[in-house]
Design a protein around this motif. Structure first.
Motif, mmCIF file in Angstrom:
data_model
loop_
_atom_site.group_PDB
_atom_site.id
_atom_site.type_symbol
_atom_site.label_atom_id
_atom_site.label_comp_id
_atom_site.label_asym_id
_atom_site.label_seq_id
_atom_site.Cartn_x
_atom_site.Cartn_y
_atom_site.Cartn_z
ATOM 1 N N MET A 39 -24.782 63.555 31.033
ATOM 2 C CA MET A 39 -23.723 63.570 32.042
ATOM 3 C C MET A 39 -23.762 62.299 32.902
ATOM 4 O O MET A 39 -22.715 61.749 33.265
ATOM 5 N N LYS A 40 -24.961 61.825 33.192
ATOM 6 C CA LYS A 40 -25.081 60.597 33.982
ATOM 7 C C LYS A 40 -24.534 59.389 33.215
ATOM 8 O O LYS A 40 -23.933 58.489 33.798
ATOM 9 N N LYS A 41 -24.725 59.391 31.897
ATOM 10 C CA LYS A 41 -24.185 58.305 31.078
ATOM 11 C C LYS A 41 -22.664 58.437 30.937
ATOM 12 O O LYS A 41 -21.936 57.438 30.979
ATOM 13 N N LYS A 42 -22.197 59.655 30.759
ATOM 14 C CA LYS A 42 -20.757 59.876 30.611
ATOM 15 C C LYS A 42 -20.017 59.488 31.883
ATOM 16 O O LYS A 42 -18.964 58.857 31.833
ATOM 17 N N TYR A 43 -20.575 59.913 33.021
ATOM 18 C CA TYR A 43 -19.942 59.632 34.314
ATOM 19 C C TYR A 43 -20.735 58.562 35.066
ATOM 20 O O TYR A 43 -21.090 58.732 36.229
ATOM 21 N N TRP A 44 -20.990 57.462 34.391
ATOM 22 C CA TRP A 44 -21.833 56.403 34.949
ATOM 23 C C TRP A 44 -21.224 55.768 36.194
ATOM 24 O O TRP A 44 -21.930 55.230 37.053
ATOM 25 N N ASP A 45 -19.903 55.829 36.309
ATOM 26 C CA ASP A 45 -19.218 55.188 37.431
ATOM 27 C C ASP A 45 -18.979 56.138 38.607
ATOM 28 O O ASP A 45 -18.315 55.767 39.578
#
Length: 218
Positions: A43-49
């Motif tokens: 999830m942190k990679k998917k929503y990195w921004d």
């Protein structure tokens, strides 16, 4: 050991908007802490921004493992409120990440708590939640005269026959709530004049979903 517990069968997502901030909840079922941690990293990679990716997860039929994180939000305004939703709903073996995209307006402590809890509830509302009951698996070996009696008794007691194996004898495996076990065994003994052989197998948790039986060892 609990007699039943609720868990997520199929995860879902939900989104709410508070003062232009987006709160996106993603919910999944988990069987280990490793799965939870892997999911959080995904999830942190998917929503990195995003401004924040806060999480909470619970494991065990008695909530033996509980973890949560505010991920940079003020202390106890995100992860703990999310965890409280899982505990309050009686949800087990589940992880949730709430992603926040900041909308430019501060929400304050109370506003953050309400937003993270609201997003978590929305994610759960869009998931498939099942309640698993504690039960026993019982194997019965009988002859062809006894199987009809067994099937009749099981039907009158609303019990589930998982499988029936016909050879020179008949072996049937049933799923039985613990409080029905004694009475069922007594009725089978009487109906077959004690000829049926009964063996208790695994303790399990089970649920019914769309005519499918979901079973796991207790």
């Amino acid at each position: 050991m609990p007699t039943s517990y609720k868990t997520v069968y199929a995860g879902g997502t939900g989104e709410i908007i508070e003062k232009k901030s987006r709160f996106i909840a993603t919910v999944i079922p988990i069987t280990s802490e490793e799965e939870a941690l892997s999911f959080i990293e995904q999830m942190k990679k998917k929503y990195w921004d995003a401004a924040h990716n806060c999480f909470a997860y619970v494991l065990g039929s008695n909530h033996e493992l509980q973890r949560c994180s505010d991920d940079g939000e003020p202390s106890k305004t995100a992860g703990r409120p999310m965890l409280d939703v899982l505990l309050g709903e009686g949800i087990h073996n589940t992880a949730v990440v709430v992603t926040r995209y900041f909308g430019g307006t501060l929400l304050g402590t109370g506003g953050l708590v309400r937003a993270y809890q609201g997003a978590t509830k929305e994610g759960l509302a869009n998931s498939v939640i099942i309640e698993k009951q504690y039960g026993k698996q019982l194997e019965i070996t009988t002859d062809y005269n006894g199987i009809g009696k067994l099937q009749y008794i099981a039907s009158t007691m609303n019990l589930t026959i998982l499988s029936t194996d016909y050879t020179d004898i008949v072996k049937a495996t049933l799923l039985i709530p613990p409080d029905s076990l004694g009475l069922f065994m007594k009725k089978i003994t009487e109906a077959t004049n004690g000829r049926a052989i009964m063996e208790e197998l695994d303790d399990v948790f089970y649920a019914f979903l769309d005519q499918e039986i979901l079973i796991e060892k207790a």
